[in-house]
Scaffold this motif. Structure first.
Motif, short mmCIF file in Angstrom:
data_model
loop_
_atom_site.label_atom_id
_atom_site.label_comp_id
_atom_site.label_asym_id
_atom_site.label_seq_id
_atom_site.Cartn_x
_atom_site.Cartn_y
_atom_site.Cartn_z
N UNK A 276 0.74 -1.17 0.06
CA UNK A 276 -0.01 -0.09 -0.06
C UNK A 276 0.93 1.09 0.08
N UNK A 277 1.80 1.20 0.69
CA UNK A 277 2.97 2.50 0.78
C UNK A 277 3.48 2.74 -0.66
N UNK A 278 3.84 1.69 -1.32
CA UNK A 278 4.19 1.70 -2.85
C UNK A 278 3.43 2.31 -3.48
N UNK A 279 2.17 2.04 -3.48
CA UNK A 279 0.97 2.92 -4.19
C UNK A 279 0.92 4.23 -3.67
N UNK A 280 0.84 4.47 -2.56
CA UNK A 280 0.88 5.95 -2.20
C UNK A 280 1.91 6.78 -2.49
N UNK A 281 3.30 6.21 -2.36
CA UNK A 281 4.38 6.99 -2.84
C UNK A 281 4.42 7.46 -3.98
N UNK A 282 3.88 6.17 -4.92
CA UNK A 282 3.94 6.44 -6.33
C UNK A 282 2.86 7.40 -6.75
N UNK A 283 1.78 7.53 -5.99
CA UNK A 283 0.63 8.57 -6.46
C UNK A 283 0.99 9.81 -5.85
N UNK A 284 1.71 9.96 -4.82
CA UNK A 284 1.69 11.33 -4.27
C UNK A 284 3.06 11.96 -5.03
N UNK A 285 3.85 11.42 -5.70
CA UNK A 285 5.18 11.79 -6.21
C UNK A 285 5.20 11.92 -7.89
N UNK A 286 4.11 11.35 -8.24
CA UNK A 286 4.15 11.46 -9.80
C UNK A 286 4.57 12.73 -10.25
N UNK A 287 4.03 13.72 -9.81
CA UNK A 287 4.48 15.02 -10.24
C UNK A 287 5.97 15.62 -9.84
N UNK A 288 6.57 14.79 -9.02
CA UNK A 288 8.07 15.14 -8.52
C UNK A 288 8.68 13.89 -8.81
N UNK A 289 8.96 13.63 -10.08
CA UNK A 289 9.67 12.24 -10.43
C UNK A 289 11.14 12.01 -9.62
N UNK A 290 11.68 13.23 -9.35
CA UNK A 290 12.79 13.16 -8.70
C UNK A 290 12.77 12.12 -7.57
N UNK A 291 11.68 12.40 -6.77
CA UNK A 291 11.85 11.70 -5.53
C UNK A 291 11.61 9.93 -6.01
N UNK A 292 10.80 9.91 -6.86
CA UNK A 292 10.68 8.43 -7.37
C UNK A 292 11.60 7.84 -8.04
N UNK A 293 12.50 8.50 -8.87
CA UNK A 293 13.72 8.07 -9.35
C UNK A 293 14.91 8.01 -8.50
N UNK A 294 14.90 8.90 -7.46
CA UNK A 294 15.86 8.57 -6.58
C UNK A 294 15.59 7.44 -5.49
N UNK A 295 14.37 7.21 -5.29
CA UNK A 295 14.09 5.98 -4.62
C UNK A 295 14.51 4.53 -5.51
N UNK A 296 14.22 4.57 -6.90
CA UNK A 296 14.20 3.36 -7.49
C UNK A 296 15.78 3.19 -7.49
N UNK A 297 16.46 4.32 -8.03
CA UNK A 297 17.97 4.29 -8.06
C UNK A 297 18.73 3.92 -6.71
N UNK A 298 18.46 4.10 -5.73
CA UNK A 298 19.11 3.88 -4.63
C UNK A 298 18.73 2.21 -4.14
N UNK A 299 17.38 1.92 -4.36
CA UNK A 299 17.00 0.61 -4.20
C UNK A 299 17.91 -0.54 -5.35
N UNK A 300 17.69 0.05 -6.56
CA UNK A 300 18.26 -0.68 -7.45
C UNK A 300 19.94 -0.93 -7.26
N UNK A 301 20.57 0.20 -6.62
CA UNK A 301 21.93 0.05 -6.36
C UNK A 301 21.95 -1.16 -5.22
#
Length: 504
Positions: free
Chosen positions: A302-327
């Motif tokens: 559920x938190x993944x859905x919320x974070x994705x919805x809340x920050x769709x307009x600020x993709x820096x947050x999403x891509x930072x999260x995905x980048x750190x987790x991918x590393x």
């Protein structure tokens, strides 16, 4: 999104097939359960044993066969999360949510080992998808699917019960959900769930409620209560579970710093019903007594859905999260397949020690048992029992776990010593502090050597060694476990390992 999920799946399957790591104790325990299908087991519901039984029936009893379903289960969970995000928000939000979930550090780790969380998550994510569909006037097939997801989820892990708490909260806060659940569809979902879980709870009733009792024991409410210092540890642990940027993004969103509103028709409030109760309950458990980091794992679909919805307009947050987790995922992936020499150079041997050396230990220990003509092998720790059980499948002697409390406290302690196998017992003791207690339970207890299993080295160069002190024992006559008996053995040790580096 689909391409990334398939790539992750292929990489994780390859890592399982290439990994030199042994099964860890819980995996070996689940494998043992899987040898005999039942509606319940000592400490967990039955689904994980059923999954292992199916996989090993096809692929054999190798470590890879035990683990092979883990990445497929998490990929299915990510797929259901995409479907949920698509109908609640948009396809783009669903894609981001699926990737946030798939790259969570906890999911990365759980994709390389088989755990009850891994078996649970597809059904939790399916329930989110089907629950929202039912809210939007989904038909009876949707209701039946929701009931099946809930029921099978409970058979995977009792943490699925948090979803029922979430549904109850949505009934209080969300009129469309209340109408959907107080209807024929809601009754059908409840009936299907009850039908699926009824045999498991009947098994529990017939077996002294073993699984339920062990779950309550895990709460550890008999020790010192109220430990506020655990709150800080809890939040740090959750950064490791969800990912540091993702978790901080969740906290920021909860505080009101978000670039998008909560979504159509109160979607954010609906999802929070499946996130906040889990986090609050486990935080309370941590402060009251203790809580393992993964106990709050069900909050994060559920938190993944919320974070994705809340920050769709600020993709820096999403891509930072995905980048750190991918590393982090890449580091985990590499660590799982490296040979011991390279992990030593990287300084990660200590993190992997619980999944090393059990095959060597079993080979050497059972060879000693044959040489000494032992009637049984006795160990003093559950992890040792499970490692020696799995890697000693062709052993000729019984393997028994010593009962410190006389009554079994783990699955490994179910079989006890008796007059048929206590004549010449080979004791393999791992813990110096337990040996005086062990000695008191036998009429004869003579040293018989030592087995040392090298597991790598710590960052300071000190070797990591699993040392078994061996004894030949007979005449098992356990002392009564009184408070005086416990006090008499406090702080006593026998042959403790010297510190490293050795100091004068």
């Amino acid at each position: 999104m689909l391409g990334v999920l398939i790539l992750l799946l292929l990489l994780r399957v390859w890592a399982i097939l290439a990994s030199p790591l042994n099964l860890y104790a819980d995996e070996a325990q689940y494998w043992r359960w899987a040898q005999e299908l039942a509606w319940g087991y000592y400490s967990k519901p039955p689904m994980i044993a059923w999954v292992i039984h199916a996989a090993t029936a096809v692929f054999g009893d190798s470590e890879a066969a035990v683990r092979i379903t883990a990445p497929f289960l998490h990929t299915a969970a990510a797929g259901f999360l995409f479907l949920a995000g698509r109908i609640i928000f948009s396809a783009k939000t669903g894609a981001y949510a699926a990737l946030l979930y798939a790259l969570m550090p906890a999911v990365t780790l759980s994709s390389n080992v088989l755990s009850t969380d891994g078996v649970l998550m597809p059904f939790w994510c399916a329930a989110l998808f089907l629950g929202w569909r039912l809210r939007g006037n989904g038909g009876l097939w949707t209701a039946a699917g929701l009931g099946a997801a809930l029921g099978i989820g409970i058979l995977a892990k009792y943490a699925m019960l948090y979803f029922l708490i979430g549904l109850a909260l949505t009934c209080l806060l969300d009129a469309p959900m209340r109408r959907a659940l107080i209807s024929k569809g809601g009754a059908l979902a409840l009936a299907v769930m009850a039908l699926i879980i009824a045999p498991h709870f009947a098994w529990n009733a017939a077996n002294e409620f073993q699984t339920v009792g062990h779950t309550l024991d895990n709460a550890n409410l008999g020790g010192q209560l109220f430990n506020p210092e655990n709150a800080g540890t809890f939040f740090i642990d959750q950064m490791g579970v969800f990912g540091p940027v993702s978790f901080l993004g969740l906290l920021a969103g909860l505080a009101g710093w978000r670039t998008q509103p909560e979504g159509p028709g109160g979607a954010g409030r609906w999802l929070l019903c499946f996130v906040l109760p889990v986090l609050i309950f486990i935080l309370g458990q941590a402060v009251l007594s203790r809580a393992h980091a993964n106990w709050a794992a069900t909050a994060y679909p559920g938190a993944s859905l919320l974070v994705a919805a809340w920050f769709t307009g600020r993709k820096g947050v999403l891509w930072s999260s995905l980048g750190v987790n991918a590393l982090i995922a890449a580091i985990f992936l590499v660590a799982a397949v490296l040979p011991p020499g390279m992990t030593r150079q990287m300084g990660i041997d200590n993190a992997l020690k619980r999944t090393r050396g059990w095959d060597t230990a079993a080979q050497q220990l059972y060879a000693e048992a044959d040489r000494l003509g032992a009637s049984a092998v006795l160990v003093d720790e559950r992890e040792v029992w499970h490692g020696l059980d799995y890697y000693g499948q062709d052993r000729d002697v019984p393997l028994i776990s010593w009962r410190r409390n006389l009554r079994p406290k783990s699955f490994s302690e179910r079989a006890a010593l008796d007059s048929t196998n206590d004549s010449r017992i080979l004791v393999a003791s791992l813990h110096a502090r337990l040996r005086p207690m062990l000695r008191d339970d036998f009429a004869a207890f003579e040293p018989a050597g030592q087995i040392r299993i090298e597991l790598g080295a710590r960052g300071n160069g000190c070797p990591i060694t699993r040392v078994f002190q061996l004894y030949l024992a007979s005449g098992y006559d356990p002392a009564e476990r009184t408070a005086d008996w416990t006090a008499a053995h406090k702080d006593r040790e026998e042959f403790p390992e010297p510190p490293c580096p050795v100091t004068d």
